[in-house]
Design an enzyme around this catalytic site. Structure first.
Site, PDB file in Angstrom:
ATOM      1  N   GLY A 213       0.889  -1.151   0.000  1.00  0.00           N
ATOM      2  CA  GLY A 213       0.000   0.000   0.000  1.00  0.00           C
ATOM      3  C   GLY A 213       0.926   1.199   0.000  1.00  0.00           C
ATOM      4  O   GLY A 213       2.059   1.092  -0.457  1.00  0.00           O
ATOM      5  N   GLU A 214       0.487   2.324   0.532  1.00  0.00           N
ATOM      6  CA  GLU A 214       1.407   3.445   0.723  1.00  0.00           C
ATOM      7  C   GLU A 214       1.806   3.480   2.187  1.00  0.00           C
ATOM      8  O   GLU A 214       0.945   3.614   3.057  1.00  0.00           O
ATOM      9  CB  GLU A 214       0.774   4.763   0.292  1.00  0.00           C
ATOM     10  CG  GLU A 214       0.977   5.076  -1.169  1.00  0.00           C
ATOM     11  CD  GLU A 214       2.453   5.036  -1.589  1.00  0.00           C
ATOM     12  OE1 GLU A 214       2.758   4.349  -2.586  1.00  0.00           O
ATOM     13  OE2 GLU A 214       3.302   5.657  -0.929  1.00  0.00           O
ATOM     14  N   SER A 215       3.112   3.375   2.458  1.00  0.00           N
ATOM     15  CA  SER A 215       3.555   3.275   3.849  1.00  0.00           C
ATOM     16  C   SER A 215       3.196   4.535   4.634  1.00  0.00           C
ATOM     17  O   SER A 215       2.885   4.455   5.823  1.00  0.00           O
ATOM     18  CB  SER A 215       5.057   2.997   3.913  1.00  0.00           C
ATOM     19  OG  SER A 215       5.786   4.045   3.318  1.00  0.00           O
TER      20      SER A 215
ATOM     21  N   CYS B 237       6.363  -5.199   0.674  1.00  0.00           N
ATOM     22  CA  CYS B 237       6.527  -3.859   0.100  1.00  0.00           C
ATOM     23  C   CYS B 237       6.335  -2.790   1.191  1.00  0.00           C
ATOM     24  O   CYS B 237       7.190  -2.648   2.053  1.00  0.00           O
ATOM     25  CB  CYS B 237       5.575  -3.667  -1.071  1.00  0.00           C
ATOM     26  SG  CYS B 237       6.005  -2.263  -2.107  1.00  0.00           S
TER      27      CYS B 237
ATOM     28  N   ARG C 223      13.075   3.498   0.467  1.00  0.00           N
ATOM     29  CA  ARG C 223      11.774   3.534  -0.212  1.00  0.00           C
ATOM     30  C   ARG C 223      11.941   3.874  -1.691  1.00  0.00           C
ATOM     31  O   ARG C 223      12.843   4.613  -2.070  1.00  0.00           O
ATOM     32  CB  ARG C 223      10.868   4.602   0.434  1.00  0.00           C
ATOM     33  CG  ARG C 223      10.366   4.249   1.813  1.00  0.00           C
ATOM     34  CD  ARG C 223       9.430   5.338   2.325  1.00  0.00           C
ATOM     35  NE  ARG C 223       8.187   5.392   1.568  1.00  0.00           N
ATOM     36  CZ  ARG C 223       7.474   6.498   1.357  1.00  0.00           C
ATOM     37  NH1 ARG C 223       7.894   7.651   1.805  1.00  0.00           N
ATOM     38  NH2 ARG C 223       6.365   6.450   0.673  1.00  0.00           N
TER      39      ARG C 223
ATOM     40  N   ILE D 137       6.795  -3.249  -7.350  1.00  0.00           N
ATOM     41  CA  ILE D 137       6.043  -2.048  -7.712  1.00  0.00           C
ATOM     42  C   ILE D 137       6.492  -0.888  -6.824  1.00  0.00           C
ATOM     43  O   ILE D 137       6.242  -0.896  -5.626  1.00  0.00           O
ATOM     44  CB  ILE D 137       4.529  -2.291  -7.582  1.00  0.00           C
ATOM     45  CG1 ILE D 137       4.104  -3.359  -8.596  1.00  0.00           C
ATOM     46  CG2 ILE D 137       3.758  -1.000  -7.807  1.00  0.00           C
ATOM     47  CD1 ILE D 137       2.672  -3.773  -8.487  1.00  0.00           C
ATOM     48  N   ARG D 138       7.172   0.071  -7.426  1.00  0.00           N
ATOM     49  CA  ARG D 138       7.724   1.197  -6.633  1.00  0.00           C
ATOM     50  C   ARG D 138       8.323   0.625  -5.338  1.00  0.00           C
ATOM     51  O   ARG D 138       8.104   1.128  -4.241  1.00  0.00           O
ATOM     52  CB  ARG D 138       6.614   2.225  -6.316  1.00  0.00           C
ATOM     53  CG  ARG D 138       6.174   3.044  -7.530  1.00  0.00           C
ATOM     54  CD  ARG D 138       4.961   3.926  -7.218  1.00  0.00           C
ATOM     55  NE  ARG D 138       5.121   4.686  -5.989  1.00  0.00           N
ATOM     56  CZ  ARG D 138       5.575   5.936  -5.922  1.00  0.00           C
ATOM     57  NH1 ARG D 138       5.880   6.590  -7.016  1.00  0.00           N
ATOM     58  NH2 ARG D 138       5.695   6.544  -4.767  1.00  0.00           N
TER      59      ARG D 138
ATOM     60  N   HIS E  69       5.742  -8.558  -4.295  1.00  0.00           N
ATOM     61  CA  HIS E  69       4.332  -8.844  -3.997  1.00  0.00           C
ATOM     62  C   HIS E  69       3.924 -10.268  -4.416  1.00  0.00           C
ATOM     63  O   HIS E  69       3.341 -10.438  -5.488  1.00  0.00           O
ATOM     64  CB  HIS E  69       3.426  -7.875  -4.763  1.00  0.00           C
ATOM     65  CG  HIS E  69       3.527  -6.461  -4.311  1.00  0.00           C
ATOM     66  ND1 HIS E  69       2.896  -5.994  -3.181  1.00  0.00           N
ATOM     67  CD2 HIS E  69       4.174  -5.403  -4.838  1.00  0.00           C
ATOM     68  CE1 HIS E  69       3.150  -4.705  -3.040  1.00  0.00           C
ATOM     69  NE2 HIS E  69       3.928  -4.317  -4.022  1.00  0.00           N
TER      70      HIS E  69
ATOM     71  N   GLU F  23       1.445 -11.771  -3.450  1.00  0.00           N
ATOM     72  CA  GLU F  23      -0.019 -11.794  -3.496  1.00  0.00           C
ATOM     73  C   GLU F  23      -0.565 -11.309  -4.841  1.00  0.00           C
ATOM     74  O   GLU F  23      -1.756 -11.423  -5.092  1.00  0.00           O
ATOM     75  CB  GLU F  23      -0.600 -10.987  -2.335  1.00  0.00           C
ATOM     76  CG  GLU F  23      -0.577  -9.467  -2.500  1.00  0.00           C
ATOM     77  CD  GLU F  23       0.805  -8.826  -2.266  1.00  0.00           C
ATOM     78  OE1 GLU F  23       1.792  -9.565  -2.116  1.00  0.00           O
ATOM     79  OE2 GLU F  23       0.878  -7.584  -2.258  1.00  0.00           O
TER      80      GLU F  23
END
Lengths: 267, 316
Positions: free
Chosen positions: A54-56, A87, A117, A154-155, A244, A246
């Site tokens: 997600g976004e940390s 992530c 990050r 992803i990023r 990821h 998942e």
């Protein structure tokens, strides 16, 4: 008795984890109960926890707002229950993060590492690549025939510095690139977890511009040669991946982790 | 198939040829999957972007004027100044999205060169092509597009969109159109499921003809019981309750445009909407975060608007 596995459901890819965990649990004899966790009360019911991508910065703020930050630290670092972060989840479980938002961000901690990050850059630098993850052999009969794992970055963050000297060289990719690993412990520091850091997955230099590591100033920085990034690791009860699992159809890592949860519950 | 199972198969199985497929659909749709349960906020400069990041936004949408101002000022609305986008990229660590005009593939090329994380091919800007949307598959950067119904969503996905949002009616602060579009998508998906169950592939092909959309994507939608990519709410969300309403209707997350920075206390409202989006089923939390937010954006009732004043009619 069924084991309750929670997935932190504040923001991000939690539904994907729940789905993979349910599929993986079907292969095990132990009964599992998979739940979404948004409150301290829900967390209290869990034997183990996944912190999704997600976004940390968002996860951190919502955890604080929801009164979960303290209970999460207690869960991971005091009760030492099995916890896996992917992530953004890996970022949350690290003791330090570089390239954090201005003013810094609250972390849960548990892994004595610094994560970088958005290591590879922006979205157009995101990629999928196959990695050989030797630790998966623990749950497979014929390790050598285990196919590589499709890793979705992803990023993504990577671990760019180990904050403890206490490192075990367990299973780097292909068992090959031992040279790029940090040298094992010579003097023990006080560890957040009192456990060794096991490096479980290394991404070799092809994708890794690895500028941060190359520019790193200390000898303990990972792979100063710029040839590999730590993308999977474990320290005691805490497991982290910068990619990821998942987002794939491959449930091997979820299955492996549930087995670890079962082992931990029997202690 | 449960909702959760279908979530997990949103993206095609990750595959790799060992060289790393950078722009694979898995990676494009995957970023949207990581934005789920979050709020994406319209910002017009670096200081607004910082407020959004501090409030817990999972991404920001960089644009020169929020839709309410585009509406008020009129004229042609275009892609933002790259300098402004760069300023926002430098100010925050969360993903930065930006808008391009419908069909304006050169604006998209420029946004890709700037390294924006997602492009919104948006009806909020003045359309540049009245026959074609951008062919999105060939870009490395992923795209989000608006829709009013399932057929429109599937046409965008066929063009390569990796994320969908309702069009709603941007810049109004009136959530009615977003609700209408989400309900229509849900209704269309229910029809597709019935068609598949009762008539199999033949019925799906007939429905695809009626919908003017790709039959394979329609079948996939019917099997999953949801859009095959992440679907956010957008266009008129102004309060924490609006955000939770859209989440309860089945959206995966929320875009808030003019609603935050056209209100009295932007930072407080932004935080409240983020919290409401996470705890969207918990009425006690919703009551708490709806309290004392100050002035909401004044807004325009969509009912009072003439058809040509609406942005959602742009695109097809």
């Amino acid at each position: 008795m069924a084991l309750t596995v929670g997935v932190l459901a504040l923001q991000g890819g939690f539904a994907e984890h729940l789905s993979c965990l349910r599929k993986a649990a079907a292969h095990l004899e132990v009964k599992f109960n998979m739940v979404e966790v948004r409150t301290p009360e829900q967390l209290a019911t869990c034997h183990a926890l996944v912190i999704p991508g997600g976004e940390s910065t968002t996860l951190s703020l919502l955890a604080t707002q929801s009164g979960l930050l303290g209970p999460l630290r207690d869960f991971v670092k005091v009760k030492r229950k099995p916890t896996w972060g992917t992530c953004a989840g890996l970022i949350m479980l690290s003791e330090e993060a570089s390239s954090a938002k201005r003013g810094g961000q609250e972390l849960i901690g548990g892994l004595d590492v610094r994560v970088h990050r958005n290591h590879f850059g922006r979205q157009k630098e995101s990629f999928v690549t196959d990695l050989n993850l030797a630790f998966l052999a623990e749950s497979l009969t014929d390790a050598m025939r285990a196919p590589p794992f499709p890793c979705v970055f992803i990023r993504a963050p990577v671990v760019d510095k180990l904050l403890a000297d206490n490192v075990e060289e367990t299973s780097p990719e292909n068992g090959a690139d031992f040279q790029s690993l940090p040298s094992p412990a010579t003097n023990n520091q006080t560890l957040a977890q009192g456990s060794k850091i096991e490096v479980l997955g290394i991404l070799l230099g092809r994708h890794a511009s690895n500028k941060a590591a190359a520019a790193a100033e200390t000898a303990r920085s990972v792979s100063t040669k710029g040839d590999g990034d730590i993308v999977a690791l474990r320290q005691g009860n805490v497991f982290g991946t910068s990619f990821h699992p998942e987002l794939t159809e491959d449930i091997r890592i979820h299955l492996w982790w549930l087995e670890q949860v079962v082992h931990a519950s029997m202690k | 198939m449960t909702h959760n199972e279908s979530q997990a198969s949103l993206a095609a199985p990750a595959t790799s040829n060992g060289t790393g497929s950078k722009a694979s659909f898995t990676v494009k749709a995957g970023l949207a999957q990581m934005l789920k349960g979050g709020v994406i906020m319209d910002v017009t400069d670096a200081s607004q972007a910082r407020i959004a990041e501090e409030a817990g936004a999972c991404a920001v949408m960089a644009l020169e004027r929020v839709p309410a101002d585009i509406r008020a000022e009129g004229g042609v609305a275009r892609m933002s100044d790259p300098g402004m986008i760069k300023g926002i990229q430098e100010a925050v660590t969360i993903p930065v999205m930006a808008k391009a005009r419908i069909g304006h593939f050169v604006e998209c090329q420029i946004l890709e060169a700037l390294g924006v994380d997602y492009i919104d091919e948006s009806e909020v800007l003045t359309p540049a092509d009245d026959a074609y949307h951008v062919e999105k598959s060939n870009f490395e950067v992923p795209f989000v597009c608006g829709c009013r119904n399932l057929p429109e969503a599937l046409r965008r996905i066929a063009e390569g969109a990796a994320m969908i949002r309702t069009k709603g009616e941007a810049g109004t602060g009136d959530v009615v159109e977003a609700v209408k579009h989400m309900r229509q998508v849900n209704h269309d998906i229910a029809r597709a499921k019935v068609a598949l169950q009762e008539g199999g592939d033949l019925a799906i092909r007939a429905l695809a003809r009626e919908f003017e959309c790709d039959a394979a994507l329609l079948k996939q939608t019917a099997e999953m019981g949801r859009l095959p990519v992440v679907n956010f709410a957008a266009g008129g969300v102004a309060t924490p309750a609006d955000a939770a309403l859209m989440m309860q209707l089945g959206c995966d997350g929320v875009f808030v445009g003019s609603g935050i920075f056209k209100s009295g206390d932007a930072a407080k409202r932004a935080k409240a909407i983020v919290r409401a989006t996470t705890h969207f089923r918990d009425a006690n939390v919703l009551a708490e975060c709806s309290e004392g937010l100050g002035e909401a954006m004044v807004g325009i009732s969509v009912n009072s608007m003439r058809p040509e004043q609406k942005m959602s009619g742009r695109g097809w």
